[in-house]
Design an enzyme around this catalytic site. Structure first.
Site, PDB file in Angstrom:
ATOM      1  N   ARG A   8      10.204  -2.176  41.944  1.00 57.97           N
ATOM      2  CA  ARG A   8      10.142  -3.632  42.139  1.00 57.97           C
ATOM      3  C   ARG A   8       9.694  -4.323  40.855  1.00 57.97           C
ATOM      4  O   ARG A   8      10.220  -5.381  40.481  1.00 57.97           O
ATOM      5  CB  ARG A   8       9.174  -3.942  43.278  1.00 57.97           C
ATOM      6  CG  ARG A   8       9.064  -5.411  43.631  1.00 57.97           C
ATOM      7  CD  ARG A   8       8.181  -5.598  44.855  1.00 57.97           C
ATOM      8  NE  ARG A   8       7.944  -7.000  45.131  1.00 57.97           N
ATOM      9  CZ  ARG A   8       6.759  -7.514  45.416  1.00 57.97           C
ATOM     10  NH1 ARG A   8       5.692  -6.720  45.468  1.00 57.97           N
ATOM     11  NH2 ARG A   8       6.622  -8.799  45.654  1.00 57.97           N
TER      12      ARG A   8
ATOM     13  N   HIS B 249      11.773  -7.215  38.972  1.00 55.97           N
ATOM     14  CA  HIS B 249      11.198  -8.530  38.679  1.00 55.97           C
ATOM     15  C   HIS B 249      11.153  -8.800  37.180  1.00 55.97           C
ATOM     16  O   HIS B 249      11.317  -9.942  36.744  1.00 55.97           O
ATOM     17  CB  HIS B 249       9.796  -8.630  39.272  1.00 55.97           C
ATOM     18  CG  HIS B 249       9.786  -8.838  40.754  1.00 55.97           C
ATOM     19  ND1 HIS B 249       8.709  -9.389  41.433  1.00 55.97           N
ATOM     20  CD2 HIS B 249      10.715  -8.586  41.708  1.00 55.97           C
ATOM     21  CE1 HIS B 249       8.986  -9.454  42.728  1.00 55.97           C
ATOM     22  NE2 HIS B 249      10.204  -8.965  42.917  1.00 55.97           N
TER      23      HIS B 249
ATOM     24  N   ASN C 112       4.885 -11.946  42.106  1.00 63.04           N
ATOM     25  CA  ASN C 112       4.331 -10.788  41.398  1.00 63.04           C
ATOM     26  C   ASN C 112       2.884 -10.466  41.772  1.00 63.04           C
ATOM     27  O   ASN C 112       2.319  -9.479  41.290  1.00 63.04           O
ATOM     28  CB  ASN C 112       4.415 -11.007  39.882  1.00 63.04           C
ATOM     29  CG  ASN C 112       5.843 -10.978  39.381  1.00 63.04           C
ATOM     30  OD1 ASN C 112       6.688 -10.269  39.932  1.00 63.04           O
ATOM     31  ND2 ASN C 112       6.137 -11.764  38.357  1.00 63.04           N
TER      32      ASN C 112
ATOM     33  N   HIS D 140      15.070  -1.688  49.379  1.00 64.70           N
ATOM     34  CA  HIS D 140      14.158  -2.035  50.474  1.00 64.70           C
ATOM     35  C   HIS D 140      14.060  -0.912  51.503  1.00 64.70           C
ATOM     36  O   HIS D 140      13.336  -1.041  52.486  1.00 64.70           O
ATOM     37  CB  HIS D 140      14.620  -3.330  51.157  1.00 64.70           C
ATOM     38  CG  HIS D 140      14.396  -4.548  50.323  1.00 64.70           C
ATOM     39  ND1 HIS D 140      14.838  -5.806  50.699  1.00 64.70           N
ATOM     40  CD2 HIS D 140      13.778  -4.721  49.121  1.00 64.70           C
ATOM     41  CE1 HIS D 140      14.523  -6.684  49.767  1.00 64.70           C
ATOM     42  NE2 HIS D 140      13.874  -6.050  48.809  1.00 64.70           N
TER      43      HIS D 140
END
Length: 337
Positions: free
Chosen positions: A68, A72, A102, A200
Site C-alpha cells: 500500500r 500511495h 497515509n 485488497h
C-alpha cells in the site's frame, strides 16, 4: 533562403544524427533497468531480500501495508519516495505522510532499517524509492503472493505535500468515474484498475474508510448503501463498526482470507461484499466486470501473472532517473547541501 550548399547540408545532417544518437543514449541511461545496481552495489537486492525474509515472517500483516505504501507513493509525484519525507522546505511539516490516506500506513521504520543496511554497504547509491519498490515485492512474495519484476534506477524526490496526497491517492469512497480518471491520470487503464485493486485480497481497513456505507450513505444519516449485501452490512454493524464514530476497529478486507493472496476478493465483489465503495464500483462497469469474471474463470497463476504486469507498470509511474532528484541518505529527510 530555403536552399543551402551541399556541404552545409551534409554538416547539418551529421550533427542531427549525432544529437539523435546522444538523445537515445541519454534516454537509455536515464531509464529504469533490471539489476541497475549490478556494478555500483551488487549486493543491494540481496540485502533487501534477506532483511524481508528475516523479519516479515514475524509480522506478516506488514506485507499489505508495504505494498500500500508503494501504491500511495507512486500515485503522488511518481514513485519517488516522497511518502517517506517528514519535512521539506516547500511544505513545512505538512508532508504526504500526514495526509488522511497515509495516516494508517505502517512500515516506515521497516524501510528506514533496510535503507540503513544499504547505506552501510554502499553509501549514497541505492535510493529510498527503489527500497520501497523492492521491499513491497519481496514482502508479498514471502507471504505466498505473486512475484513481479522490479526494474531499478529510481531517484528520490525533494518535495512532499499533504494536499497532493489528498488529491491524487484514490479514495475508498470513489465511484467508478472518479477511479477511472484517477488511474488514467497515471497512465493506468481499466485492466490495471481491476488487477491492482486485487491487492485488497490481503490486509485490513479501519472503520472510517467505509462506515458511511453503513450509517450515512449519500450524506443521509441512517442510510445504508443499497449496493452492499444486507447480511454482510448487518454483520459489520453488529460485530465490527458498531457506530459511525468508531475510529479504531479494524476489519479484514477479504474476510476469512485476508492473509492469503488469492482470488476470493473478486468472488466477494460479485456477492456485493466488497468492503469499500471503490471496490463495489468495479462491478458497475461492463468492462471491469468482464475482467473480474475472466480472472475468476482463469487460474490463480494467471491472476499472479496479470497482477505482476500491472505492478511493474505502476512502479514506472513518473519515476525520477538520471540526474533528477537525489539519492537520500536518510529516507525521512532530503540531503543537506
Amino acid at each position: 533562403m530555403f536552399f543551402q550548399s551541399s556541404k552545409m547540408s551534409t554538416f547539418g545532417y551529421f550533427w542531427f544524427v549525432m544529437l539523435a544518437i546522444l538523445g537515445v543514449i541519454s534516454y537509455s541511461a536515464a531509464d529504469l533497468q533490471f539489476n541497475f545496481y549490478a556494478k555500483t552495489c551488487p549486493k543491494a537486492e540481496k540485502i533487501v531480500q534477506d532483511y524481508v525474509h528475516e523479519h516479515i515472517p514475524n509480522a506478516p500483516s506488514l506485507a499489505a501495508t508495504l505494498i500500500r505504501m508503494h501504491f500511495h507513493d507512486c500515485f503522488v509525484r511518481g514513485c519517488d519516495a516522497s511518502i517517506l519525507l517528514n519535512f521539506t522546505s516547500s511544505s513545512g511539516n505538512q508532508t504526504e505522510k500526514t495526509a488522511v490516506p497515509n495516516q494508517t500506513v505502517r512500515g516506515f521504520d521497516f524501510i528506514d532499517r533496510v535503507k540503513s543496511l544499504l547505506e552501510a554497504e554502499c553509501p549514497g547509491v541505492v535510493s529510498c524509492a527503489d527500497t520501497i519498490a523492492l521491499v513491497a515485492r519481496d514482502s508479498i512474495v514471502l507471504t505466498g503472493g505473486p512475484f513481479w519484476r522490479v526494474p531499478t534506477g529510481r531517484r528520490d524526490g525533494l518535495i512532499s505535500n499533504v494536499s497532493e496526497a489528498l488529491s491524487n491517492i484514490p479514495a475508498p469512497f470513489m465511484n467508478f468515474s472518479a477511479l477511472q480518471t484517477s488511474f488514467a491520470n497515471k497512465g493506468l487503464d481499466l485492466k490495471d484498475l481491476v488487477l491492482l485493486s486485487g491487492a485488497h485480497t490481503i490486509g485490513i481497513a479501519h472503520c472510517p474508510s467505509f462506515s458511511s456505507r453503513l450509517y450515512n450513505f449519500s450524506g443521509i444519516l441512517g442510510n445504508q448503501d443499497p449496493s452492499l449485501d444486507s447480511e454482510y452490512a448487518s454483520n459489520l454493524k453488529a460485530n465490527k463498526c458498531k457506530s459511525i464514530n468508531d475510529t479504531t476497529t479494524i476489519v479484514e478486507m477479504d474476510p476469512g482470507s485476508f492473509r492469503t493472496f488469492d482470488l476470493s476478493y473478486y468472488t466477494l465483489l460479485l456477492k456485493r461484499r466488497g468492503l469499500f465503495q471503490s471496490d463495489a464500483a468495479l462491478t458497475t462497469n461492463s468492462t471491469t466486470l468482464s475482467y473480474i469474471n475472466q480472472l475468476l474463470q482463469g487460474s490463480l497463476q494467471n491472476f499472479y501473472e496479470e497482477f505482476a504486469l500491472s505492478m511493474e507498470k505502476m512502479g514506472r509511474i513518473g519515476v525520477k532517473t538520471g540526474t533528477s532528484g537525489e539519492i537520500r541518505k536518510q529516507c525521512a529527510f532530503v540531503n543537506s547541501n
